[in-house]
Design a protein around this motif. Sequence first.
Motif, PDB file in Angstrom:
ATOM      1  N   ARG A 124       0.811  -1.208   0.000  1.00 42.55           N
ATOM      2  CA  ARG A 124       0.000   0.000   0.000  1.00 42.55           C
ATOM      3  C   ARG A 124       0.851   1.267   0.000  1.00 42.55           C
ATOM      4  N   ARG A 198     -10.008  -2.937  -7.082  1.00 43.95           N
ATOM      5  CA  ARG A 198     -10.058  -1.908  -6.059  1.00 43.95           C
ATOM      6  C   ARG A 198     -10.812  -2.411  -4.832  1.00 43.95           C
ATOM      7  N   TYR A 199     -11.806  -3.227  -5.115  1.00 45.97           N
ATOM      8  CA  TYR A 199     -12.596  -3.788  -4.023  1.00 45.97           C
ATOM      9  C   TYR A 199     -11.753  -4.753  -3.201  1.00 45.97           C
ATOM     10  N   ARG A 201      -8.563  -4.713  -2.986  1.00 42.65           N
ATOM     11  CA  ARG A 201      -7.553  -3.924  -2.291  1.00 42.65           C
ATOM     12  C   ARG A 201      -8.121  -3.405  -0.974  1.00 42.65           C
ATOM     13  N   SER A 202      -9.318  -2.808  -1.016  1.00 46.97           N
ATOM     14  CA  SER A 202      -9.792  -2.218   0.235  1.00 46.97           C
ATOM     15  C   SER A 202     -10.220  -3.285   1.230  1.00 46.97           C
ATOM     16  N   ILE A 205      -6.945  -4.437   2.773  1.00 50.02           N
ATOM     17  CA  ILE A 205      -6.420  -3.437   3.710  1.00 50.02           C
ATOM     18  C   ILE A 205      -7.169  -3.545   5.031  1.00 50.02           C
ATOM     19  N   GLU A 206      -8.483  -3.729   4.917  1.00 51.24           N
ATOM     20  CA  GLU A 206      -9.266  -3.835   6.139  1.00 51.24           C
ATOM     21  C   GLU A 206      -8.884  -5.092   6.920  1.00 51.24           C
ATOM     22  N   THR A 209      -5.779  -4.835   9.053  1.00 52.06           N
ATOM     23  CA  THR A 209      -5.768  -4.060  10.294  1.00 52.06           C
ATOM     24  C   THR A 209      -6.206  -4.909  11.487  1.00 52.06           C
TER      25      THR A 209
END
Lengths: 314, 300
Positions: A124, A198-199, A201-202, A205-206, A209
């Motif tokens: 990222r 993109r979906y 990716r997010s 990323i979530e 965390t």
Amino acid sequence: MGHFLLRRTGQALAVLFGVSVIVFVMIHLLPGGPARAMLGDRATPAKIAAFNREYGYNRPLPVQYLRWTADLFQGDLGYSVKLNEPVLTLIGQRLPGDVVLVGFANAFALLIAIPLGMLQAFRRNRIADYVATGFSFVFYSMPIFWLGLILVVLFAVQLHLFQPIVPQASIGQLLLHPSDIALPIITLTLVTIALFSRYVRSSTIEALTQDWVRAVRAKGFGELLLASRHVLRNAVGPVVTLVGLTLPVVVGGAVVVESVFNYPGMGLLLWNAAQDEDYPVILGVTLVVAVATVVGSLLADILYAVIDPRVRVQ
Amino acid sequence: MTAILSAEGPAPASLPTSSSRNGLAALREFRRNRLGIVGALIVVSMALFCFVGPLLYHTDQIHTNLSQVHLPPGPHHLLGTDGLGYDELGRLMVGGQSSLEVGVAAALIATAFGAIWGAVAGFAKPLTDSVMMRVVDTMLSVPPILLLLFLATIHRPTVPLLILVVSLVSWLIPSRLVRGEVLVLREREFVRAARLFGVGRPQIIVRHLIPNSIGTLVVNASFQVADAILLLASLSYLGLGLPPPAADWGGMLSNGINYLYSGYWWLVYPPGVAIVLTVVGFNFIGDALREALEVRLRRR
């Protein structure tokens, strides 16, 4: 799981009812109503009145709705006067083409978008992420007909790799010559990759965390193992839903792609129907695609519930 | 194409809530996001180009001039002329006006309507909520382009009609997002307190629920503009764009590609690049805003 299945299927049935109402309303929104849809815009008022009497279109709307749905269950989607064929036959001829086009585009897009989106999330805000984000934004932002034509110029006109226009043949014959249908599939795939990556990716990323990621890392797992064993399952879940939900979008793209490449699918049928104001065909295709979407997202949600047990308890 | 890309699917409960306090922090975070700055610059320059440009670069975009067709770029026509003799650069400005107007207006209307629908549904009794959300699911199942094709074949396209039809298919995602937020918000103390004080439902929705969903709405609205512009381009390609002398980028591009093999590159690439730049710009802004507002995902 049983309760989830029951509730979700009930919702799908409610939506199917809604879809049928929308299409029914669309038929009656036409100036002149269904008579105009059948007889064309040059029909005289007298002819329209006679038609309405003959086919029961002067009865109360709820009665008409019930009759219309009863016809639907018998496979009667209306009749195209322009093409002189029942709408169901027309759609039946074109449906395999769409299954091939949309199916391959979705499959290729998933195969590329999932690793790509995960790579972007792991890297990222570094060069690899920026490059991939940049490309997917550009592909996503290009009007799909323009992207298609640029690919034609590049791969068909300059490199002579693929056919610029899909030859007129049945889909079975076309499948034997992949280079004939490569360009429409590539075009739709590129746009769909942009949509999915993109979906992924997010959602990755979530996932990254979450506390368990730290635990896995603390156990000394390498990034590759972390990605393939743990994050993948978490990142892919939402994508399953996305595939079901984006079906109307991908089909919308397919309409344009098919008219660019003269690809024999429902999109081309629809485009020609729109130009001829062939309303029975427009509405029949709308109904078929909407039903496919409802069933598709139902299946996707069930699959999601199988992958992720948390979805079931709500 | 559509706004589904911009929505975070069926799990909106994880989306952030913003207050004016972390609004400033979000703005700071946005400024650190280089792509977001690039996007904002692109969008501002495009708007200036389309709306201020015609004041500096005068062209006749009403009357055709058939003695001046397909002129290559030169001193009199910086980007040449098209098949009807319109100056291409001037037409890009005029066409951009309608593309941007439709995109922005449709996004605003769709966001406002969707927000109200979603907030009312999320705050209503389960049965009402369920019925309202099935309406949304139903509309989502019908491919937008089919609905638009249908409407546009009945009526001759104009800017207000295009705004209306694009909004009609674009309010669904914001309504889902806001409902998801409201389901969480309705259990929060300040909302419960407001209800205990006897504040009416409409007032709670307008004063508390929607303002607290504004972050999500702003992010989504910027994606909506981008998607509306693309949808408009597809419509124009399918022959349902604005009829001349009005123009939009999609229509210019689809006219231009008829001359792809004649070498009139100035009719193909400028409108295409204008669409891509604007759509990319709005997407960059939306992405940057989303990352800025999602506190949990911030770099530490």
